[in-house]
Design a protein around this motif. Structure first.
Motif, PDB file in Angstrom:
ATOM      1  N   ILE A 517      -0.242   2.610  -7.502  1.00 57.00           N
ATOM      2  CA  ILE A 517      -0.798   3.945  -7.285  1.00 57.00           C
ATOM      3  C   ILE A 517       0.229   4.966  -7.754  1.00 57.00           C
ATOM      4  CG2 ILE A 517       0.053   3.992  -4.901  1.00 57.00           C
ATOM      5  CD1 ILE A 517      -2.236   5.872  -4.192  1.00 57.00           C
ATOM      6  N   SER A 518      -0.224   6.036  -8.347  1.00 56.71           N
ATOM      7  CA  SER A 518       0.671   7.123  -8.732  1.00 56.71           C
ATOM      8  C   SER A 518       0.098   8.438  -8.239  1.00 56.71           C
ATOM      9  CB  SER A 518       0.846   7.162 -10.254  1.00 56.71           C
ATOM     10  OG  SER A 518      -0.390   7.470 -10.885  1.00 56.71           O
ATOM     11  N   TRP A 519       0.966   9.432  -8.173  1.00 60.33           N
ATOM     12  CA  TRP A 519       0.563  10.748  -7.653  1.00 60.33           C
ATOM     13  C   TRP A 519       1.216  11.796  -8.544  1.00 60.33           C
ATOM     14  CZ3 TRP A 519      -0.294  11.343  -1.766  1.00 60.33           C
ATOM     15  CH2 TRP A 519      -0.860  12.588  -1.477  1.00 60.33           C
ATOM     16  N   ASP A 520       0.383  12.606  -9.163  1.00 53.99           N
ATOM     17  CA  ASP A 520       0.890  13.672 -10.031  1.00 53.99           C
ATOM     18  C   ASP A 520       1.363  14.837  -9.163  1.00 53.99           C
ATOM     19  OD1 ASP A 520       0.300  12.271 -12.323  1.00 53.99           O
ATOM     20  OD2 ASP A 520      -1.697  13.150 -12.535  1.00 53.99           O
ATOM     21  N   VAL A 521       2.638  15.164  -9.328  1.00 52.33           N
ATOM     22  CA  VAL A 521       3.213  16.263  -8.551  1.00 52.33           C
ATOM     23  C   VAL A 521       4.011  17.168  -9.479  1.00 52.33           C
ATOM     24  CG1 VAL A 521       3.330  14.944  -6.406  1.00 52.33           C
ATOM     25  CG2 VAL A 521       5.261  14.910  -7.998  1.00 52.33           C
ATOM     26  N   LYS A 529       4.999  11.939 -12.361  1.00 50.18           N
ATOM     27  CA  LYS A 529       4.293  10.949 -11.567  1.00 50.18           C
ATOM     28  C   LYS A 529       5.234  10.376 -10.509  1.00 50.18           C
ATOM     29  CE  LYS A 529       0.872   9.447 -14.971  1.00 50.18           C
ATOM     30  NZ  LYS A 529      -0.269   9.928 -14.179  1.00 50.18           N
ATOM     31  N   TRP A 530       4.765  10.389  -9.293  1.00 51.51           N
ATOM     32  CA  TRP A 530       5.492   9.720  -8.221  1.00 51.51           C
ATOM     33  C   TRP A 530       4.804   8.391  -7.959  1.00 51.51           C
ATOM     34  CZ3 TRP A 530       3.811   9.564  -2.709  1.00 51.51           C
ATOM     35  CH2 TRP A 530       4.734   8.865  -1.912  1.00 51.51           C
ATOM     36  N   VAL A 559      -0.206   5.527   1.241  1.00 50.55           N
ATOM     37  CA  VAL A 559      -0.219   6.643   0.291  1.00 50.55           C
ATOM     38  C   VAL A 559      -1.641   6.926  -0.180  1.00 50.55           C
ATOM     39  CG1 VAL A 559       0.588   7.426  -1.963  1.00 50.55           C
ATOM     40  CG2 VAL A 559       2.162   6.252  -0.424  1.00 50.55           C
ATOM     41  N   LYS A 560      -2.453   5.866  -0.407  1.00 48.24           N
ATOM     42  CA  LYS A 560      -3.848   6.071  -0.796  1.00 48.24           C
ATOM     43  C   LYS A 560      -4.584   6.879   0.258  1.00 48.24           C
ATOM     44  CE  LYS A 560      -4.257   1.636  -3.283  1.00 48.24           C
ATOM     45  NZ  LYS A 560      -4.551   2.078  -4.645  1.00 48.24           N
ATOM     46  N   GLN A 563      -3.586  10.470   0.188  1.00 47.81           N
ATOM     47  CA  GLN A 563      -4.274  11.152  -0.917  1.00 47.81           C
ATOM     48  C   GLN A 563      -5.701  11.516  -0.531  1.00 47.81           C
ATOM     49  OE1 GLN A 563      -3.989   8.651  -4.447  1.00 47.81           O
ATOM     50  NE2 GLN A 563      -2.775  10.223  -5.488  1.00 47.81           N
ATOM     51  N   PRO A 587       4.083  14.494  -0.873  1.00 50.23           N
ATOM     52  CA  PRO A 587       3.288  13.261  -0.816  1.00 50.23           C
ATOM     53  C   PRO A 587       3.913  12.180   0.052  1.00 50.23           C
ATOM     54  CG  PRO A 587       3.361  14.083  -3.052  1.00 50.23           C
ATOM     55  CD  PRO A 587       4.305  14.929  -2.258  1.00 50.23           C
TER      56      PRO A 587
END
Length: 803
Positions: A517-521, A529-530, A559-560, A563, A587
């Protein structure tokens, strides 16, 4: 309030004053003629009478502060309601006095609690005509004046006058007025105030009351104020149990509390005691045979000076004092002098078990830590490299370093020389408690920074009552309370992520995949991407229920969920459930990257067990003044933070920490806590690099949490096998609960989680299946019970930026 006796005194004074004025006016016309025609002896009598009248007028003028010439005197109100500094006493929930708060260590007693021989000894030594005078002993005063003219100066103060000095301090705490600034008149005015106030006291109180007040206020040296504290300090007895020789020792001490202190100057004290005994014999209080016999008895002390840090639960008591600061300020109460009786929630039995559990486990942790690092320095950066200048930076913050810099005008060579000069020091040591050794200041820092630290607190979820509180491994050495300090909670914070998810409509049996999983911050104006990972850097690819994912502490699924529900909602839930500390809007907050305290974290877990209702931690239940009047009574205030259904379901998730395959709290099964018909749940947590290790354990009637880590975040184990929460923090809870549940006096904490009292609409009775190849492994003895917990690992060197 001024009583009827004081009103009578005021009326009497007015009548006398009016009479004096009338006589003075009449005498002024005829006075000269009468005086001139009178024989010499009448002239003497008239002169004496005039002097007495004028002196009385002078005393009245002093008392009323005529034209502001003499300064204020103790008021009738202060005399009828004397205010003295009295220690406040802290009591535990099981009825034990666990300590005091004081500036002057004083605890009053009643007249009946004082040995009669002490009363006789005091009067014989300090004021033999005490029962005959009315505050001023004129016979003694004239005798003192006569002796002074012959070069034998001595005091003539009565016990009542000494009480005035002790209680009102007219020479220092009351204004002197205009005339009081003149050195020659200053002492006369102060003495006059003492005489006036002594007479007033004799009008307000009987002789027994005066003696009791005197013995409760007088300073016996060694920070012992009042006879009760003095008896405890010097002999460890109560005032009613004093012997003749002990009474003579204490009364003799009053002449000069240092010169005749039996601890500091035993020879002087013995001589003075024997002088007091001889005086008692001359007044018929003891016989000649008794005098000869007692003189042969040496002074036997059982000496112990009581301090604010004597007693039990020192970290807890400091927390109580801090919690009462605002209440005291709002109610104009002095915690350290108003003689309060403070009743707390702490249970001394549970406190003892908590301290024992902390001591036992932290010895193991420290030994493991020492073996793990050996001779290497444990202070390391994020790349596991030793931090250069770590010890030097700490040294610069010490008082010794600042003193040396000032003394040697910032000359580095001189400062470094003395910072590295060996000297005798006392440092903490597990074997001896305190070790007397030779260390330089720099070496002592290196030694002390290698210790691991902890905090532990246990609370009743239904009431919020704190039952046990251990702020660190040793209060004398480290007063910084780790129950209140703020550190990263790691996966224990996932409680709020899953609670938010269930509040938003999800159920424990809903599934999510454990995969990338990634998270755009946004970071410094750029989108990055985190990518959070599990502790082993792997993804199982399994489709796990939320119940299993929580029990196994799977980072990717946490984390999902963060989100899906939103960072702000997770933070909102955390604050609603009991977290007071502001949380970073990032996040990784769902993985516990934002600092919180152990106390607020444990209180938040209480919210789950308490059917979703939250309340602040409670340390004090009731406060009374020294007369037993109620000043404060705790009132239970609950607030529904989350729904009953969510609280029930989260309890199931916490219980799954012991029953799910590969769950991170299964080490709890190794403790003898299940035979008492009690059920448990729990959650471990370990921050990045194993700097902070946590465990919060829950049972139906008791919730407890522990934190373990270095004083600085850069000091930690290098592997999860030694440094994770299940290895370091969980055992403290397990050892504590073993003793609590084994104590039949604490059987109220033996309980199973109740069946739901409301309809639960979401499915929760689901359990993941163990892989087939492991079916032959015994569940409770398998190595799978001791897996390395899955915790956050970041691509970036620092946590992701704020959203």
């Amino acid at each position: 309030m001024i009583n009827s006796k004081s009103s009578e005194w005021v009326s009497r004074g007015k009548s006398i004053f009016q009479f004096v004025l009338t006589r003075c006016k009449a005498g002024y016309v005829k006075g000269k003629t009468i005086f001139q025609q009178s024989p010499w002896y009448k002239k003497i009598l008239l002169s004496g009478a005039a002097f007495i009248v004028l002196f009385f007028i002078y005393l009245v003028m002093v008392d009323i502060n005529f034209l502001w010439l003499f300064g204020k005197s103790p008021s009738l109100s202060s005399i009828s309601n004397p205010n003295q500094s009295v220690a406040s006493v802290i009591y535990s929930a099981d009825g034990k006095a666990i300590g005091k708060y004081f500036r002057e260590n004083r605890t009053p007693v009643e007249y009946e609690e004082i040995s009669p021989i002490l009363i006789k000894t005091l009067i014989a030594t300090e004021d033999e005509r005490f029962y005959e005078h009315f505050g001023i002993d004129f016979q003694g005063l004239f005798a003192a004046v006569k002796d002074m003219t012959q070069g034998r100066a001595r005091g003539a103060s009565t016990i009542t006058q000494q009480l005035v000095k002790n209680m009102f301090k007219v020479r220092s705490q009351y204004s002197r007025g205009v005339l009081g600034q003149i050195p020659g008149l200053r002492l006369l005015i102060a003495k006059s105030k003492e005489w006036i106030t002594a007479v007033k006291i004799e009008m307000f109180y009987d002789k027994k009351e005066i003696l009791t007040m005197y013995l409760n206020t007088v300073d016996f040296g060694s920070n012992a104020y009042g006879i009760k504290t003095a008896c405890k300090t010097y002999f460890k007895i109560s005032p009613k149990d004093l012997t003749i020789e002990q009474s003579a020792t204490l009364v003799g001490l009053l002449k000069a509390t240092t010169t005749y202190n039996p601890r500091v100057n035993p020879k002087n004290s013995l001589k003075r005691r024997n002088v007091v005994l001889e005086n008692m014999k001359s007044q018929g209080i003891i016989t000649a045979a008794q005098l000869d016999s007692i003189k042969q008895i040496p002074i036997k002390l059982n000496y112990n000076v009581e301090s604010n840090y004597d007693g039990e639960a020192l970290y807890f008591r400091e927390a109580v004092a801090r919690s009462l600061e605002k209440w005291c300020k709002d109610n104009e109460i002095d915690l350290y002098s108003d003689g309060l009786k403070i009743y707390t929630t702490l249970d001394t039995r549970m406190q003892k078990y908590a301290e024992e559990a902390v001591d036992k486990q932290m010895r193991v942790v420290q030994q493991n830590f020492n073996n793990h690092w050996g001779k290497e320095n444990p202070w390391r950066d994020e790349n596991h490299q030793e931090i250069v200048g770590f010890v030097e930076d700490i040294a610069k913050k010490t008082q010794l370093y600042k003193y040396l810099v000032q003394k040697y005008n910032n000359q580095a060579d001189s400062v470094n020389y003395y910072m590295n000069e060996p000297r005798r020091l006392k440092v903490f040591d597990y074997k001896t408690g305190v070790k007397d050794t030779t260390f330089s200041a720099m070496d002592s820092i290196r030694y002390m920074e290698r210790f691991m630290h902890t905090g532990f607190v246990a609370m009743e979820p239904q009431t919020g009552f704190v039952k046990a509180w251990v702020g660190d491994i040793n209060f004398e050495t480290w007063k910084y309370d780790k129950v209140l300090s703020k550190r990263q909670p790691g996966s224990t914070f996932k409680l709020f992520v899953y609670t938010t998810a269930i509040e938003k409509g999800m159920s424990p049996c809903d599934t999510r995949p454990d995969n990338y999983i990634s998270w755009d911050v946004m970071d410094k104006g750029e989108m990055v991407k985190w990518v959070p990972r599990n502790a082993n850097g792997e993804y199982t690819g399994e489709n796990l229920s939320l119940k299993a994912a929580f029990a196994r502490s799977i980072n990717t699924i946490a984390v999902k969920l963060t989100q899906e529900v939103g960072v702000e909602e997770v933070i909102k839930t955390a604050h609603a459930m009991g977290i007071k500390t502001p949380l970073n809007k990032i996040p990784s907050v769902g993985l516990g990257s934002s600092d919180v305290s152990l106390l607020e974290l444990v209180n938040s877990y209480c919210t789950v067990v308490n059917d979703g209702k939250t309340h602040d931690p409670v340390l004090v239940t009731r406060i009374e003044d020294h007369d037993g009047n109620l000043l404060y009574q705790h009132k239970q205030v609950d607030k529904q933070a989350i729904s009953y259904e969510t609280a029930f379901l989260m309890t199931q998730l916490l219980r799954a920490g012991l029953t799910e395959y590969n769950a991170t709290s299964q080490n709890l099964w190794t403790y003898d806590i299940f035979r008492q018909n009690t059920e448990f749940g729990g959650k471990t947590g370990t921050s990045s690099n194993h700097s902070d290790a946590w465990f919060v354990g829950v049972s139906p009637n008791l919730v407890g949490g522990a934190w373990v880590g270095g004083e600085h975040r850069s000091i930690h184990f290098r592997t999860g096998k030694l440094g994770e929460g299940s290895k370091t923090a969980l055992p403290i809870f397990g050892l504590f609960m073993e003793k609590v549940l084994a104590d039949n006096n604490l059987e109220k904490y033996r309980a199973k989680f109740p069946k739901p009292t409301q309809t639960i609409n979401k499915q929760y009775e689901c359990m993941s299946v163990r892989p087939a190849e492991n079916d032959s492994i015994d569940f409770l003895n398998s190595d799978s019970l001791f897996i390395e917990e899955e915790e956050p690992e970041y691509i970036e060197a620092t946590p992701p930026p704020a959203l």
